[in-house]
Enzyme design. Sequence first.
Site, PDB file in Angstrom:
ATOM      1  N   LYS A  22       2.245  35.151 -17.780  1.00  0.00           N
ATOM      2  CA  LYS A  22       2.005  33.912 -16.894  1.00  0.00           C
ATOM      3  C   LYS A  22       2.923  34.256 -15.862  1.00  0.00           C
ATOM      4  CE  LYS A  22       4.135  29.983 -17.675  1.00  0.00           C
ATOM      5  NZ  LYS A  22       4.935  29.492 -16.721  1.00  0.00           N
ATOM      6  N   ASN A  23       4.166  34.520 -16.185  1.00  0.00           N
ATOM      7  CA  ASN A  23       5.121  34.391 -15.108  1.00  0.00           C
ATOM      8  C   ASN A  23       5.110  35.614 -14.047  1.00  0.00           C
ATOM      9  OD1 ASN A  23       5.875  31.978 -15.990  1.00  0.00           O
ATOM     10  ND2 ASN A  23       7.772  32.799 -17.201  1.00  0.00           N
ATOM     11  N   CYS A 120      11.016  18.684 -13.551  1.00  0.00           N
ATOM     12  CA  CYS A 120      10.288  18.711 -14.603  1.00  0.00           C
ATOM     13  C   CYS A 120      11.071  18.496 -16.051  1.00  0.00           C
ATOM     14  CB  CYS A 120       9.516  20.060 -14.785  1.00  0.00           C
ATOM     15  SG  CYS A 120      10.584  21.369 -15.514  1.00  0.00           S
ATOM     16  N   ARG A 125      15.313  21.625 -11.556  1.00  0.00           N
ATOM     17  CA  ARG A 125      14.620  22.983 -11.033  1.00  0.00           C
ATOM     18  C   ARG A 125      14.831  22.692  -9.483  1.00  0.00           C
ATOM     19  NH1 ARG A 125      11.030  24.263 -14.974  1.00  0.00           N
ATOM     20  NH2 ARG A 125      10.905  26.328 -13.874  1.00  0.00           N
ATOM     21  N   ASP A 315      13.181  31.096 -22.263  1.00  0.00           N
ATOM     22  CA  ASP A 315      11.887  30.832 -22.739  1.00  0.00           C
ATOM     23  C   ASP A 315      11.388  31.121 -24.000  1.00  0.00           C
ATOM     24  OD1 ASP A 315      10.363  31.770 -19.571  1.00  0.00           O
ATOM     25  OD2 ASP A 315      11.339  30.016 -20.080  1.00  0.00           O
ATOM     26  N   ARG A 407      -1.000  25.107 -20.267  1.00  0.00           N
ATOM     27  CA  ARG A 407      -0.445  25.786 -19.182  1.00  0.00           C
ATOM     28  C   ARG A 407      -0.102  27.064 -19.154  1.00  0.00           C
ATOM     29  NH1 ARG A 407       3.793  22.311 -16.165  1.00  0.00           N
ATOM     30  NH2 ARG A 407       3.625  23.988 -14.974  1.00  0.00           N
TER      31      ARG A 407
END
Length: 428
Positions: A22-23, A120, A125, A315, A407
């Site tokens: 994803k990143n 978030c 952030r 993460d 997500r």
Amino acid sequence: MDKLNIRGGHRLSGDIIVSGAKNAALPELCAALLVAGPVTLDNVPLLQDVATTLKVLRTMGATAERSSSSQPDQVLIDASTINTPEAPYELVKTMRASILVLGPLLARFGQATVSLPGGCAIGSRPVDQHIKGLQAMGADIRVEHGNIVARAARLKGARITTDMVTVTGTENLLMAATLAEGETILENAAQEPEIPDLAELLIKMGARIEGHGTHRIRIQGVERLHSPSVAHRIVADRIEAGTFLCAVAATGGDVTLRGARADHLDAVIDKLREAGAHIESGQSAAGEDWIRVQSEGRLRAVSFRTSEYPAFPTDMQAQFMAVNCIAEGVARVSETIFENRFMHVNELVRLGAHIAVDGHTAIVEGIPRLSGAAVMATDLRASASLVIAGLVAEGQTVVDRIYHLDRGYDRMEAKLRGVGADIERIKG
Ligand code: EPZ
């Protein structure tokens, strides 16, 4: 809202195919803005955040679609038709990573209007380092009515030292520097594997980059970039892989993760071995990377603290905490990157976990077993932590608000069912 219904107590065994990262996908989709022509990406994971990014690109006038149903993990972007270099609040508020269009738009069009991302669940952030770096390259940047309004006739190369290591900050500045006049040096650059993967795509587009993957990246700006001659395959998702390693370590079993690179997970693998899991890795005859995890009996509690790559990734903090909940002993878990990344703790406690939070440290006292309950996801990696806990809890666990999970995890419940988990999605 969809939920996941999990009945714990099943060992996991078999193979899981790990999806693209994803990143890496998010910055690489945005990198396509740098060139007036087609960019094809392979191994693009099926995620809500990817769908949102494609929508942002389309709102600007680009073509941004999955290639065909026969190649579901291939995406084609063509930014030659961009007519509005803007990312609206309606989309940016759903995904902070939309900030990654700022550098490319400014570099290619000399202007960009991007909604200032809100915070978030895990923290405020801020994006001050992104802005500071672009200003160092000569951009005129103002914040007006909640939007970052940026202008630059042509960015100029600069030597930029960010106040802290920032992953998307490094990515934004790296992308902007590819079209700047002269040389840019990014000091204190992030080293996460998604950054070298982005750099390799940019180099295929004609960018001149050295040092990607180290703390100093050197970029020689060029006049324009071109479409890559071949599709770029996105690197495997190390966090998805780490999540499944933790799941198997906790439930017990024997699972091989196909496509996953062990050299991107050293810190996590070291800690899982310390806990008592058996992990080996290699490449198949066809050149496919794999990691095999075997786990028998109760693990030992393992303390860790999160930090920038190559240290233990933030993460993976929530997922490994779930492993510690049922391990033998007491573990200290320290979160050094984000200010509010312990929201999974209260939900794990609902499952019977013994955890006490003191500022940025959680003390986890392992117990023999958790008991199933209704719990609520609060953010992406917290969701994964609750799934792992549900897989080992006695009885039924229902995880609500799993739009957080969708997500960043590509068909997680199907992958877990494929190795023996009793897990199903309840459409809500
Ligand atoms: C990226 O977020 C990842 N997201 C995050 O993954 C990951 O947790 C994070 O890097 C750290 O590894 C993507 O790549 C899309 P940072 P990013 O800028 O870039 C502070 C997930 O679960 N900071 O490296 O936003 C910041 O507040 C997500 O997949 C500033 O103060 O993180 C944080 O404390 C969650 N000002 C620290 O730096 C800035 O301008 C590191 O943040 C930028 C960052």
